[in-house]
Design a protein around this motif. Structure first.
Motif, PDB file in Angstrom:
ATOM      1  N   ASP A 135       0.841  -1.191   0.000  1.00  0.00           N
ATOM      2  CA  ASP A 135       0.000   0.000   0.000  1.00  0.00           C
ATOM      3  C   ASP A 135       0.878   1.244   0.000  1.00  0.00           C
ATOM      4  O   ASP A 135       1.871   1.314   0.726  1.00  0.00           O
ATOM      5  CB  ASP A 135      -0.910   0.002   1.209  1.00  0.00           C
ATOM      6  CG  ASP A 135      -1.978  -1.082   1.130  1.00  0.00           C
ATOM      7  OD1 ASP A 135      -2.265  -1.539   0.020  1.00  0.00           O
ATOM      8  OD2 ASP A 135      -2.496  -1.460   2.193  1.00  0.00           O
ATOM      9  N   LEU A 136       0.486   2.199  -0.789  1.00  0.00           N
ATOM     10  CA  LEU A 136       1.227   3.444  -0.920  1.00  0.00           C
ATOM     11  C   LEU A 136       0.469   4.542  -0.173  1.00  0.00           C
ATOM     12  O   LEU A 136      -0.705   4.786  -0.450  1.00  0.00           O
ATOM     13  CB  LEU A 136       1.361   3.805  -2.405  1.00  0.00           C
ATOM     14  CG  LEU A 136       2.255   4.958  -2.758  1.00  0.00           C
ATOM     15  CD1 LEU A 136       3.711   4.658  -2.416  1.00  0.00           C
ATOM     16  CD2 LEU A 136       2.137   5.254  -4.247  1.00  0.00           C
ATOM     17  N   PRO A 137       1.137   5.205   0.782  1.00  0.00           N
ATOM     18  CA  PRO A 137       0.453   6.295   1.497  1.00  0.00           C
ATOM     19  C   PRO A 137      -0.005   7.388   0.518  1.00  0.00           C
ATOM     20  O   PRO A 137       0.691   7.704  -0.457  1.00  0.00           O
ATOM     21  CB  PRO A 137       1.525   6.838   2.442  1.00  0.00           C
ATOM     22  CG  PRO A 137       2.494   5.704   2.607  1.00  0.00           C
ATOM     23  CD  PRO A 137       2.486   4.971   1.298  1.00  0.00           C
ATOM     24  N   ASN A 138      -1.147   7.953   0.793  1.00  0.00           N
ATOM     25  CA  ASN A 138      -1.744   8.979  -0.049  1.00  0.00           C
ATOM     26  C   ASN A 138      -0.782  10.145  -0.280  1.00  0.00           C
ATOM     27  O   ASN A 138      -0.662  10.646  -1.400  1.00  0.00           O
ATOM     28  CB  ASN A 138      -3.039   9.461   0.619  1.00  0.00           C
ATOM     29  CG  ASN A 138      -3.858  10.359  -0.271  1.00  0.00           C
ATOM     30  OD1 ASN A 138      -3.346  10.952  -1.199  1.00  0.00           O
ATOM     31  ND2 ASN A 138      -5.136  10.446   0.019  1.00  0.00           N
ATOM     32  N   GLU A 155       2.853  13.235  -3.889  1.00  0.00           N
ATOM     33  CA  GLU A 155       4.179  13.795  -4.143  1.00  0.00           C
ATOM     34  C   GLU A 155       4.748  13.253  -5.454  1.00  0.00           C
ATOM     35  O   GLU A 155       5.270  14.007  -6.276  1.00  0.00           O
ATOM     36  CB  GLU A 155       5.127  13.476  -2.993  1.00  0.00           C
ATOM     37  CG  GLU A 155       6.521  14.054  -3.186  1.00  0.00           C
ATOM     38  CD  GLU A 155       7.431  13.761  -2.017  1.00  0.00           C
ATOM     39  OE1 GLU A 155       8.081  14.696  -1.536  1.00  0.00           O
ATOM     40  OE2 GLU A 155       7.495  12.577  -1.593  1.00  0.00           O
ATOM     41  N   TRP A 156       4.647  11.960  -5.669  1.00  0.00           N
ATOM     42  CA  TRP A 156       5.141  11.356  -6.907  1.00  0.00           C
ATOM     43  C   TRP A 156       4.399  11.911  -8.111  1.00  0.00           C
ATOM     44  O   TRP A 156       4.997  12.181  -9.154  1.00  0.00           O
ATOM     45  CB  TRP A 156       5.013   9.843  -6.854  1.00  0.00           C
ATOM     46  CG  TRP A 156       5.976   9.177  -5.908  1.00  0.00           C
ATOM     47  CD1 TRP A 156       6.938   9.782  -5.146  1.00  0.00           C
ATOM     48  CD2 TRP A 156       6.047   7.791  -5.623  1.00  0.00           C
ATOM     49  NE1 TRP A 156       7.604   8.844  -4.403  1.00  0.00           N
ATOM     50  CE2 TRP A 156       7.078   7.608  -4.677  1.00  0.00           C
ATOM     51  CE3 TRP A 156       5.343   6.676  -6.057  1.00  0.00           C
ATOM     52  CZ2 TRP A 156       7.424   6.364  -4.174  1.00  0.00           C
ATOM     53  CZ3 TRP A 156       5.688   5.435  -5.557  1.00  0.00           C
ATOM     54  CH2 TRP A 156       6.716   5.276  -4.633  1.00  0.00           C
ATOM     55  N   ALA A 157       3.090  12.083  -7.989  1.00  0.00           N
ATOM     56  CA  ALA A 157       2.303  12.638  -9.093  1.00  0.00           C
ATOM     57  C   ALA A 157       2.766  14.062  -9.408  1.00  0.00           C
ATOM     58  O   ALA A 157       2.882  14.443 -10.575  1.00  0.00           O
ATOM     59  CB  ALA A 157       0.819  12.618  -8.740  1.00  0.00           C
ATOM     60  N   ARG A 158       3.049  14.856  -8.374  1.00  0.00           N
ATOM     61  CA  ARG A 158       3.539  16.223  -8.582  1.00  0.00           C
ATOM     62  C   ARG A 158       4.889  16.196  -9.286  1.00  0.00           C
ATOM     63  O   ARG A 158       5.127  16.951 -10.225  1.00  0.00           O
ATOM     64  CB  ARG A 158       3.646  16.957  -7.246  1.00  0.00           C
ATOM     65  CG  ARG A 158       4.106  18.411  -7.382  1.00  0.00           C
ATOM     66  CD  ARG A 158       4.128  19.147  -6.043  1.00  0.00           C
ATOM     67  NE  ARG A 158       4.719  18.402  -4.951  1.00  0.00           N
ATOM     68  CZ  ARG A 158       6.032  18.280  -4.738  1.00  0.00           C
ATOM     69  NH1 ARG A 158       6.891  18.842  -5.553  1.00  0.00           N
ATOM     70  NH2 ARG A 158       6.489  17.586  -3.711  1.00  0.00           N
TER      71      ARG A 158
END
Length: 103
Positions: A1-4, A9-12
């Motif tokens: 599971d990846l924390p929201n 942050e990765w998307a940014r």
């Protein structure tokens, strides 16, 4: 599971021009200062970081000795498979041997 918060942050980062270098490339000098040896292992079934992307990333480190091993695994590895216990007997020894030789 990846924390929201990590996913955001990765998307940014992925939407930022220059990605790791930032909009203005101001981080380039930091990458250029690195002289430690780098081993990059990429996999033919990795859709997140294909060979060309890894080659482009390695170019950020012009002063570092680099070795890029591009593997075509018999089974699925993808982007995260190297870190699974199923790679313990096949892939981890490569990395361990490289670290021992360069440590």
């Amino acid at each position: 599971d990846l924390p929201n918060t990590v996913a955001r942050e990765w998307a940014r980062w992925c939407r930022t021009r220059g990605y790791l270098l930032g909009d203005d490339g101001s981080r380039r000098a930091l990458y250029e200062r690195i002289t430690a040896p780098i081993l990059a292992i990429s996999f033919s079934d990795d859709d997140y970081a294909p060979k060309e992307t890894v080659d482009a990333w390695l170019a950020f480190f012009p002063r570092a000795p680099k070795e890029h091993r591009h593997e075509s695994p018999k089974g699925a590895v993808g982007h995260f498979g190297f870190f699974r216990s199923t790679a313990q007997q096949t892939l981890w020894p490569q990395a361990a041997a490289w670290l021992a030789a360069h440590g």
